[in-house]
Design an enzyme around this catalytic site. Structure first.
Site, PDB file in Angstrom:
ATOM      1  N   HIS A 176       0.852  -1.191   0.000  1.00 29.01           N
ATOM      2  CA  HIS A 176       0.000   0.000   0.000  1.00 29.01           C
ATOM      3  C   HIS A 176       0.885   1.239   0.000  1.00 29.01           C
ATOM      4  O   HIS A 176       1.734   1.405   0.882  1.00 29.01           O
ATOM      5  CB  HIS A 176      -0.943  -0.005   1.201  1.00 29.01           C
ATOM      6  CG  HIS A 176      -2.009  -1.035   1.065  1.00 29.01           C
ATOM      7  ND1 HIS A 176      -2.493  -1.774   2.112  1.00 29.01           N
ATOM      8  CD2 HIS A 176      -2.701  -1.435  -0.042  1.00 29.01           C
ATOM      9  CE1 HIS A 176      -3.430  -2.599   1.667  1.00 29.01           C
ATOM     10  NE2 HIS A 176      -3.580  -2.416   0.366  1.00 29.01           N
ATOM     11  N   GLU A 179       1.686   3.888   3.032  1.00 30.63           N
ATOM     12  CA  GLU A 179       2.150   3.372   4.328  1.00 30.63           C
ATOM     13  C   GLU A 179       3.673   3.453   4.381  1.00 30.63           C
ATOM     14  O   GLU A 179       4.375   2.445   4.393  1.00 30.63           O
ATOM     15  CB  GLU A 179       1.598   1.945   4.506  1.00 30.63           C
ATOM     16  CG  GLU A 179       0.064   1.950   4.496  1.00 30.63           C
ATOM     17  CD  GLU A 179      -0.599   0.575   4.319  1.00 30.63           C
ATOM     18  OE1 GLU A 179       0.117  -0.448   4.344  1.00 30.63           O
ATOM     19  OE2 GLU A 179      -1.832   0.543   4.145  1.00 30.63           O
ATOM     20  N   ARG A 234      -3.255   4.887  -2.118  1.00 34.24           N
ATOM     21  CA  ARG A 234      -3.090   3.546  -1.542  1.00 34.24           C
ATOM     22  C   ARG A 234      -2.758   2.472  -2.589  1.00 34.24           C
ATOM     23  O   ARG A 234      -1.963   1.570  -2.337  1.00 34.24           O
ATOM     24  CB  ARG A 234      -4.406   3.174  -0.855  1.00 34.24           C
ATOM     25  CG  ARG A 234      -4.596   1.710  -0.489  1.00 34.24           C
ATOM     26  CD  ARG A 234      -5.961   1.543   0.153  1.00 34.24           C
ATOM     27  NE  ARG A 234      -6.368   0.154   0.311  1.00 34.24           N
ATOM     28  CZ  ARG A 234      -6.207  -0.553   1.427  1.00 34.24           C
ATOM     29  NH1 ARG A 234      -5.606  -0.019   2.469  1.00 34.24           N
ATOM     30  NH2 ARG A 234      -6.632  -1.793   1.500  1.00 34.24           N
ATOM     31  N   HIS A 304       2.612  -3.686   6.641  1.00 38.36           N
ATOM     32  CA  HIS A 304       1.714  -2.550   6.377  1.00 38.36           C
ATOM     33  C   HIS A 304       1.807  -1.570   7.548  1.00 38.36           C
ATOM     34  O   HIS A 304       2.466  -1.796   8.541  1.00 38.36           O
ATOM     35  CB  HIS A 304       0.258  -3.026   6.331  1.00 38.36           C
ATOM     36  CG  HIS A 304      -0.096  -3.918   5.189  1.00 38.36           C
ATOM     37  ND1 HIS A 304      -0.917  -3.516   4.161  1.00 38.36           N
ATOM     38  CD2 HIS A 304       0.236  -5.212   4.914  1.00 38.36           C
ATOM     39  CE1 HIS A 304      -1.091  -4.513   3.311  1.00 38.36           C
ATOM     40  NE2 HIS A 304      -0.402  -5.555   3.734  1.00 38.36           N
ATOM     41  N   GLU A 379       0.722  -4.706  10.877  1.00 32.79           N
ATOM     42  CA  GLU A 379       0.405  -3.279  10.755  1.00 32.79           C
ATOM     43  C   GLU A 379       1.267  -2.569  11.790  1.00 32.79           C
ATOM     44  O   GLU A 379       1.055  -2.733  12.998  1.00 32.79           O
ATOM     45  CB  GLU A 379      -1.074  -3.011  11.081  1.00 32.79           C
ATOM     46  CG  GLU A 379      -2.078  -3.746  10.217  1.00 32.79           C
ATOM     47  CD  GLU A 379      -2.391  -3.046   8.911  1.00 32.79           C
ATOM     48  OE1 GLU A 379      -1.853  -1.940   8.652  1.00 32.79           O
ATOM     49  OE2 GLU A 379      -3.172  -3.618   8.141  1.00 32.79           O
TER      50      GLU A 379
HETATM   51  O1  0X9 Z   1      -6.844  -3.874   4.414  1.00 29.75           O
HETATM   52  C1  0X9 Z   1      -5.687  -4.285   4.227  1.00 29.75           C
HETATM   53  O2  0X9 Z   1      -5.274  -4.685   3.147  1.00 29.75           O
HETATM   54  C2  0X9 Z   1      -4.716  -4.298   5.404  1.00 29.75           C
HETATM   55  N1  0X9 Z   1      -4.917  -3.170   6.241  1.00 29.75           N
HETATM   56  S1  0X9 Z   1      -4.416  -1.686   5.676  1.00 29.75           S
HETATM   57  O3  0X9 Z   1      -4.901  -0.698   6.605  1.00 29.75           O
HETATM   58  N2  0X9 Z   1      -2.844  -1.651   5.725  1.00 29.75           N
HETATM   59  O4  0X9 Z   1      -4.882  -1.511   4.353  1.00 29.75           O
HETATM   60  C3  0X9 Z   1      -4.943  -5.580   6.187  1.00 29.75           C
HETATM   61  C4  0X9 Z   1      -4.403  -6.743   5.470  1.00 29.75           C
HETATM   62  C5  0X9 Z   1      -4.850  -8.014   6.054  1.00 29.75           C
HETATM   63  N3  0X9 Z   1      -4.580  -9.109   5.177  1.00 29.75           N
HETATM   64  C6  0X9 Z   1      -5.539  -9.682   4.394  1.00 29.75           C
HETATM   65  N4  0X9 Z   1      -6.662  -9.086   4.181  1.00 29.75           N
HETATM   66  N5  0X9 Z   1      -5.280 -10.845   3.870  1.00 29.75           N
HETATM   67 ZN    ZN Z   2      -1.796  -1.684   4.020  1.00 29.97          ZN
END
Ligand code: 0X9
Ligand code: ZN
Length: 413
Positions: A176, A179, A234, A304, A379
Site C-alpha cells: 500500500h 504506508e 493507496r 503494512h 500493521e
Molecule cells: O486492508 C488491508 O489490506 C490491510 N490493512 S491496511 O490498513 N494496511 O490496508 C490488512 C491486510 C490483512 N490481510 C488480508 N486481508 N489478507
Molecule cells: Zn496496508
C-alpha cells in the site's frame, strides 16, 4: 535561462496538480454499538469522506478524514448522537508539508542507508545498487516484475552464501503506497542484516541459517505517486473503468477468495480488487517470487501500517487454518519481543477477527496458495496520532522493535 523558466513552470504545474489537504482533520470516532457503526458508515458515505481505518469492532476507534467545510456538520452529528470522538490530526496538509520538507532535502542518489528521513523510490533503488556493489558476496538484487509505469519491482536476496538450500524468510513492504513506514522498515532490516553479519551475533546466526528475501517497495508506482501527487494514495496506478479512476488494491488481487468480503468491484474504490485474480504485476511479482522459493520458505511477512497489529490467516473467512494455534503462538512470541523494545503494544490474531474480513490478501494466499505455514501481516505504528504520516524520527525505533518481533518469531517457529 529558457530552460530554467521551463523547469520552474514544470515545478509549479507539479505542485498545482498535487492533491492538497489544507485544514483537513482526522477524527477518531468510537462507535459503541453496531447501531453507532451504521450511523458512522452512512455519514461517511453521504459526505464522501475518506476513512484512514475501517470499522473493526464496537469500541475500536475508526479514523476518518474530514475536509474543512464538513467538519462542523460531521462533528455536530456525532455530538447529537452521543458518539464519542477525538480529533487526532488537526491539519493533514501541515503534517504532509513537514514530512516533505525533510524529504526534499535528502540526497537524490544516496549510497548508504539513512533512517532519518523517508526516501523516494529512486533513492531506495540507488541504495540497493550501492548495497549490492558494497556487499557483493552477500547481496544480490533481482527484478520481480515491471509496473504499468515501467518501474522495476526490485527485491533483494541477502545470504551468507554456502549453497542455496537454506530456508527462506520473506519480507515485503509497501504494497500500500501511503504506508511509508513499511518501506522504511524494510530498509532498516536490510541495513541490520548487511551491516551486522560477522559483528552482530544474532544477525550472523540468522544469516547462517536463513536466506532473506526482501521486497522494500512492493508497489513502486503507487509509492512514487505519493511523493509527487497525492500523499494519501493507496493502490497501484493502472487506469481502470470509464470514470477515469486509477488503481487496483494489490492486497485484494491475490487468488484467495478473490472478490470476497472487504473488496470492491468499483475501480474508483480504494479496495478495488481488479478485473481478475493476479491481474496486477504487483501481486504477480509476489506470487512468482514466493512460488519460486515456496519449498524453502519458512515464514512470510507482509508489512503494512497502521494500527499495531500482528495478523495471521485468514482474512477472507473467520474460519481458522489447521495450524492456527501454532501461528497464534508464534505471533504472541513476536509481539512480546516487539513490545519489550519500546513498549509499543500490538494486538494479534486472525485477520478477519483482529482487523476486518478482507479477501484477496497476500498472506492468505501465501498460506493457502503457496503452502507457507507461517504467514503474517503486520500493521506497524501508530494507532492514529499520525497514522500514515508517521514522523521520520520514528523510523529507527520502529525498525528496532519490528526486527525484534521478527527475530523472536523466526526462532519460535
Ligand atoms: O486492508 C488491508 O489490506 C490491510 N490493512 S491496511 O490498513 N494496511 O490496508 C490488512 C491486510 C490483512 N490481510 C488480508 N486481508 N489478507
Ligand atoms: Zn496496508
Amino acid at each position: 535561462m529558457r530552460i530554467a523558466v521551463v523547469i520552474a513552470l514544470l515545478g509549479l504545474a507539479a505542485l498545482a496538480s498535487a492533491a492538497e489537504y489544507h485544514r483537513y482533520k482526522v477524527v477518531s470516532v468510537v462507535p459503541r454499538t453496531a447501531e453507532d457503526a451504521t450511523v458512522v458508515r452512512s455519514a461517511v458515505a453521504a459526505l464522501h469522506l475518506e476513512q484512514w481505518t475501517d470499522p473493526r469492532a464496537p469500541g475500536v476507534p475508526v479514523d476518518i478524514m474530514v475536509p474543512p467545510k464538513l467538519v462542523h456538520g460531521f462533528l455536530n452529528g456525532l455530538k447529537i448522537r452521543g458518539i464519542p470522538f477525538t480529533i487526532k490530526i488537526d491539519d493533514v496538509q501541515a503534517l504532509i508539508d513537514q514530512q516533505m520538507a525533510t524529504q526534499r532535502s535528502a540526497d537524490p542518489h544516496p549510497r548508504q542507508f539513512d533512517h532519518t528521513s523517508y526516501h523516494t523510490i529512486d533513492q531506495i533503488y540507488s541504495i540497493l545498487d550501492a548495497v549490492e556493489s558494497d556487499f557483493s558476496e552477500m547481496v544480490s538484487t533481482y527484478t520481480a516484475g515491471t509496473t504499468y509505469e515501467g518501474r522495476p519491482i526490485r527485491a533483494v536476496k541477502i545470504s551468507s552464501g554456502s549453497g542455496s538450500t537454506k530456508e527462506v524468510v520473506w519480507i515485503d513492504c509497501g504494497i500500500h503506497a501511503r504506508e511509508w513506514i513499511a518501506p522504511a522498515t524494510c530498509q532498516w532490516i536490510m541495513d541490520k542484516l548487511t551491516s551486522g553479519y560477522g559483528s552482530d551475533s544474532e544477525v550472523t546466526e540468522l544469516l547462517d541459517a536463513y536466506d532473506f528475501h526482501i521486497l522494500p517497495s512492493a508497489n513502486p508506482d503507487g509509492y512514487a505517486f505519493t511523493h509527487t501527487s497525492n500523499r494519501l494514495w493507496r493502490k497501484n496506478r493502472v487506469p481502470y473503468g470509464s470514470l477515469g479512476c486509477h488503481g487496483t488494491d494489490p492486497n485484494r488481487n491475490f487468488d484467495s477468495d478473490f472478490g470476497g468480503p472487504g473488496t470492491s468491484d468499483s475501480p474508483c474504490s480504494d479496495i478495488y480488487h481488479g478485473p481478475s485474480a493476479f491481474s496486477e504485476v504487483e501481486s504477480q511479482a509476489i506470487r512468482d517470487s514466493v512460488l519460486a522459493l515456496a519449498s524453502q520458505m519458512k515464514v512470510f511477512f507482509t508489512i503494512h501500517s497502521y494500527s499495531q497489529l500482528w495478523m495471521t490467516p485468514y482474512g477472507y473467512t473467520s474460519s481458522l487454518p489447521a495450524n492456527y494455534d501454532d501461528q497464534y503462538r508464534v505471533s504472541g512470541v513476536g509481539v512480546s519481543a516487539l513490545t519489550a523494545v519500546h513498549g509499543t503494544r500490538f494486538e494479534y490474531g486472525n485477520i478477519a477477527d483482529t482487523i476486518y474480513p478482507a479477501a484477496g490478501g497476500s498472506s492468505d494466499w501465501a498460506y493457502d496458495g503457496a503452502g507457507v505455514q507461517m504467514a503474517f501481516a503486520l500493521e506497524l505504528r501508530d494507532t492514529g496520532n499520525y497514522g500514515f504520516l508517521l514522523p521520520a524520527d520514528q523510523i529507527i525505533p520502529v525498525g528496532e522493535e519490528t526486527w525484534a518481533g521478527i527475530v523472536a518469531a523466526i526462532k519460535a517457529i
